[in-house]
Write a protein that holds these residues in place. Structure first.
Motif, PDB file in Angstrom:
ATOM      1  N   MET A   1       5.420   6.448  -7.387  1.00  0.00           N
ATOM      2  CA  MET A   1       5.153   5.044  -7.067  1.00  0.00           C
ATOM      3  C   MET A   1       3.774   4.604  -7.809  1.00  0.00           C
ATOM      4  N   GLY A   2       4.284   3.683  -8.402  1.00  0.00           N
ATOM      5  CA  GLY A   2       3.159   3.061  -9.281  1.00  0.00           C
ATOM      6  C   GLY A   2       3.871   2.122 -10.369  1.00  0.00           C
ATOM      7  N   LEU A   3       3.238   1.215 -10.860  1.00  0.00           N
ATOM      8  CA  LEU A   3       3.851   0.371 -12.073  1.00  0.00           C
ATOM      9  C   LEU A   3       4.079   1.192 -13.315  1.00  0.00           C
ATOM     10  N   THR A   4       5.262   1.232 -13.792  1.00  0.00           N
ATOM     11  CA  THR A   4       5.844   2.195 -14.681  1.00  0.00           C
ATOM     12  C   THR A   4       6.529   1.294 -15.720  1.00  0.00           C
ATOM     13  N   ILE A   5       6.430   1.653 -17.065  1.00  0.00           N
ATOM     14  CA  ILE A   5       7.458   1.337 -18.124  1.00  0.00           C
ATOM     15  C   ILE A   5       8.222   2.157 -18.358  1.00  0.00           C
ATOM     16  N   HIS A   6       9.648   1.822 -18.429  1.00  0.00           N
ATOM     17  CA  HIS A   6      10.883   2.640 -18.710  1.00  0.00           C
ATOM     18  C   HIS A   6      11.397   2.260 -20.258  1.00  0.00           C
ATOM     19  N   PHE A 153       0.606  -6.009 -10.847  1.00  0.00           N
ATOM     20  CA  PHE A 153      -0.398  -5.005 -10.696  1.00  0.00           C
ATOM     21  C   PHE A 153      -1.345  -5.023  -9.118  1.00  0.00           C
ATOM     22  N   LYS A 154      -1.624  -6.262  -8.684  1.00  0.00           N
ATOM     23  CA  LYS A 154      -2.160  -6.582  -7.503  1.00  0.00           C
ATOM     24  C   LYS A 154      -1.225  -5.924  -6.353  1.00  0.00           C
ATOM     25  N   LYS A 155      -0.045  -6.266  -6.225  1.00  0.00           N
ATOM     26  CA  LYS A 155       1.096  -6.072  -5.512  1.00  0.00           C
ATOM     27  C   LYS A 155       1.147  -4.536  -5.371  1.00  0.00           C
ATOM     28  N   TYR A 156       1.218  -3.866  -6.422  1.00  0.00           N
ATOM     29  CA  TYR A 156       1.443  -2.420  -6.480  1.00  0.00           C
ATOM     30  C   TYR A 156       0.134  -1.755  -6.081  1.00  0.00           C
ATOM     31  N   ASN A 157      -1.010  -2.341  -6.249  1.00  0.00           N
ATOM     32  CA  ASN A 157      -2.195  -1.698  -5.742  1.00  0.00           C
ATOM     33  C   ASN A 157      -2.214  -1.973  -4.271  1.00  0.00           C
ATOM     34  N   ASN A 158      -1.897  -3.054  -3.766  1.00  0.00           N
ATOM     35  CA  ASN A 158      -1.719  -3.336  -2.093  1.00  0.00           C
ATOM     36  C   ASN A 158      -0.670  -2.185  -1.502  1.00  0.00           C
ATOM     37  N   LEU A 159       0.252  -2.291  -2.037  1.00  0.00           N
ATOM     38  CA  LEU A 159       1.232  -1.214  -1.457  1.00  0.00           C
ATOM     39  C   LEU A 159       0.767   0.284  -1.424  1.00  0.00           C
ATOM     40  N   ILE A 160       0.155   0.739  -2.409  1.00  0.00           N
ATOM     41  CA  ILE A 160      -0.441   1.945  -2.478  1.00  0.00           C
ATOM     42  C   ILE A 160      -1.671   2.032  -1.495  1.00  0.00           C
ATOM     43  N   SER A 162      -1.959   0.118   1.208  1.00  0.00           N
ATOM     44  CA  SER A 162      -1.132   0.083   2.504  1.00  0.00           C
ATOM     45  C   SER A 162      -0.804   1.593   2.839  1.00  0.00           C
ATOM     46  N   LEU A 163      -0.018   2.250   2.057  1.00  0.00           N
ATOM     47  CA  LEU A 163       0.379   3.499   2.312  1.00  0.00           C
ATOM     48  C   LEU A 163      -0.798   4.503   2.603  1.00  0.00           C
ATOM     49  N   THR A 164      -1.772   4.498   1.831  1.00  0.00           N
ATOM     50  CA  THR A 164      -3.062   5.360   1.982  1.00  0.00           C
ATOM     51  C   THR A 164      -3.770   5.043   3.252  1.00  0.00           C
ATOM     52  N   SER A 165      -3.683   3.611   3.804  1.00  0.00           N
ATOM     53  CA  SER A 165      -4.609   3.455   5.124  1.00  0.00           C
ATOM     54  C   SER A 165      -3.460   3.977   6.398  1.00  0.00           C
ATOM     55  N   SER A 166      -1.942   3.749   5.863  1.00  0.00           N
ATOM     56  CA  SER A 166      -1.142   4.135   7.033  1.00  0.00           C
ATOM     57  C   SER A 166      -1.193   5.713   7.130  1.00  0.00           C
ATOM     58  N   ILE A 167      -1.533   6.437   6.030  1.00  0.00           N
ATOM     59  CA  ILE A 167      -1.547   7.815   6.389  1.00  0.00           C
ATOM     60  C   ILE A 167      -2.920   8.211   7.095  1.00  0.00           C
ATOM     61  N   GLU A 168      -3.781   7.534   6.736  1.00  0.00           N
ATOM     62  CA  GLU A 168      -5.261   7.747   7.455  1.00  0.00           C
ATOM     63  C   GLU A 168      -4.970   7.352   8.816  1.00  0.00           C
TER      64      GLU A 168
END
Length: 194
Positions: A1-6, A153-160, A162-168
């Motif tokens: 997960m994370g913003l990527t260039i393919h 970038f902000k959207k991806y950061n928020n998702l990450i 959110s996932l981190t907070s959920s795990i915690e």
């Protein structure tokens, strides 16, 4: 997960490799990015029909907090990434199109570095590559819209985050398998986002 260039493509002409490498080194030096040069010349300055699994051609650059950007080629002139090249060493997947798909994650770097990498790929595409395709999860390749890139970038950061907070905040239940835990965590997180 994370913003990527393919991206993927092919070097237009085998004898352009040294020039391409020099151009990329110039950018890396100007930006103070580290780089590593692989083989600088194809055998007999021509592409081969049979892939030489022992050699990788081109250059890899490393902007800060970013996965390396590989401008690297197999002996047939097609782009491949260092991970794909390493996997190729393990087997005989030379017919698998996946070995020609290259990517770099920029999520933990910056919008500025993301833009610089896209502009570098665009320059290389116009001067050295053929059949080049780029899919930018930040949409800068397609739009050149910096505001959209910043929002993405902000959207991806928020998702990450959110996932981190959920795990915690959502502990795994005793006896719960990982699949059920992830599904339960996603359900709770999704409810909280609405």
């Amino acid at each position: 997960m994370g913003l990527t260039i393919h991206y993927k493509g092919k070097l237009n002409n085998a004898n352009q490799l040294k020039s391409l490498i020099e151009d990329v080194k110039d950018v890396a030096r100007a930006e103070k990015w580290s780089f590593f040069v692989f083989k600088e010349q194809f055998e007999r300055e021509t592409f081969s029909d049979v892939i030489d699994k022992k050699n990788l051609y081109g250059i890899m650059i490393s902007p800060p907090k970013c996965e390396p950007l590989c401008i690297t080629f197999l002996s047939n002139g097609r782009m491949t990434g260092i991970c794909n090249y390493n996997l190729l060493q393990l087997g005989n997947q030379t017919e698998d199109e996946l070995i020609y798909n290259v990517f770099t994650k920029t999520q933990y770097s910056s919008c500025e570095n993301h833009i610089k990498l896209i502009l570098l790929l665009d320059y290389l595409n116009k001067n050295y590559l053929i059949d080049f395709e780029c899919m930018d999860e930040g949409f800068f390749w397609e739009t050149r819209d910096e505001e959209l890139l910043i929002k993405t970038f902000k959207k991806y950061n928020n998702l990450i985050d959110s996932l981190t907070s959920s795990i915690e905040m959502i502990p795994k239940n005793n006896g719960e398998n990982i699949e059920d835990y992830i599904l339960r965590m996603a359900e709770v997180t999704n409810k909280n986002l609405k």
